[in-house]
Design an enzyme around this catalytic site. Structure first.
Site, short mmCIF file in Angstrom:
data_model
loop_
_atom_site.label_atom_id
_atom_site.label_comp_id
_atom_site.label_asym_id
_atom_site.label_seq_id
_atom_site.Cartn_x
_atom_site.Cartn_y
_atom_site.Cartn_z
N LYS A 92 0.76 -1.08 -0.09
CA LYS A 92 -0.06 -0.19 0.12
C LYS A 92 0.96 1.24 0.12
O LYS A 92 1.84 1.35 0.88
CB LYS A 92 -0.87 -0.09 1.38
CG LYS A 92 -1.92 1.16 1.48
CD LYS A 92 -2.97 1.06 2.39
CE LYS A 92 -3.91 1.89 2.55
NZ LYS A 92 -4.61 1.62 4.02
N HIS A 128 -0.21 4.46 0.47
CA HIS A 128 -0.91 5.27 1.07
C HIS A 128 -1.34 5.01 2.45
O HIS A 128 -1.00 4.27 3.01
CB HIS A 128 -2.08 5.95 0.31
CG HIS A 128 -3.36 5.08 0.29
ND1 HIS A 128 -3.01 4.18 -0.66
CD2 HIS A 128 -4.20 4.87 0.96
CE1 HIS A 128 -4.09 3.50 -0.67
NE2 HIS A 128 -4.91 3.60 0.26
#
Length: 230
Positions: A111, A113
């Site tokens: 991921k 963010h």
């Protein structure tokens, strides 16, 4: 807990688990093609522990087996995807039984963010126990070991629901060892299984229901062809 594939030894917890898996439709008999291309007379699909009652009961079996094993661990790690649910469920049951441990799991894709990264949950540290349904080729275990070590922690073992006790398939060739034995001998990790193929055979041997006992010869023949000695 792993057992010699030729031994009739079993225990009440293993027998209760096999009966539960059969009743839940998770353990089925017939003819099924395995990932290795073999025709197996039985199929174990942990994805069918698919409601709260079944998942809770499964977690009880894992927790009881782990506590009885004496294996020391500080947290659980569930490899994506099945291991995620297992880690969460078993951590809840362990806490209920007085052993409250954190858990973490990985994403298949990092991921970029928010908190970022591939690991989710508690910080991966200390002695980390990997939890999964079965060990088919050891690939998931090796990937988990790499992530755990990269985080600075120590993989201490693997717990699974069923040890099939059969020869691993390497490049289409039967190996002299099982995937579980590879993890134990080559990767140096303890493996704690709720039940094994030996336990499954003992269960079938004790059945009076012909719908179940009729599967015994095929399962025995499969073990004789593909089974390993420990």
């Amino acid at each position: 807990m792993t057992q010699d594939a030729s031994s009739p030894r079993t225990d009440a917890l293993a027998q209760d688990f096999v009966a539960f898996a059969v009743d839940a439709g998770v353990l089925r008999f017939g003819e099924f093609k395995t990932k290795a291309g073999r025709l197996s007379p039985y199929f174990f699909n942990a994805g069918l522990f698919d409601d709260g009652a079944k998942l809770g009961r499964l977690a009880q079996f894992y927790a009881q087996r782990l506590l009885a094993s004496g294996l020391e661990f500080d947290m659980l790690f569930g490899p994506a995807y099945k291991g995620i649910t297992l880690a969460a469920a078993v951590s809840i049951e362990l806490a209920r039984l007085g052993k409250n441990v954190p858990y973490a799991y990985n994403r298949k894709e990092a991921k970029d963010h928010g908190e970022g990264g591939t690991l989710v949950g508690a910080p991966v540290q200390g002695r980390v126990l990997i939890i999964d349904d079965v060990i088919s080729a050891g690939t998931s275990v090796r990937e988990s070991i790499a992530m755990i070590q990269a985080a600075g922690a120590t993989p201490c073992g693997v717990t699974i629901a069923l040890d099939r006790q059969e020869k691993a398939s390497e490049h289409g060739v039967d190996a002299p060892h099982s995937a579980v034995q590879f993890v134990q001998r080559e990767l140096g990790l303890s493996v704690v299984a709720i039940a094994t193929l030996t336990d499954l055979l003992a269960y079938l041997q004790g059945q009076s229901d012909p719908r179940l006992s009729s599967s015994l010869p095929a399962v025995q023949a499969y073990r004789e062809r593909y089974g390993v000695q420990t």
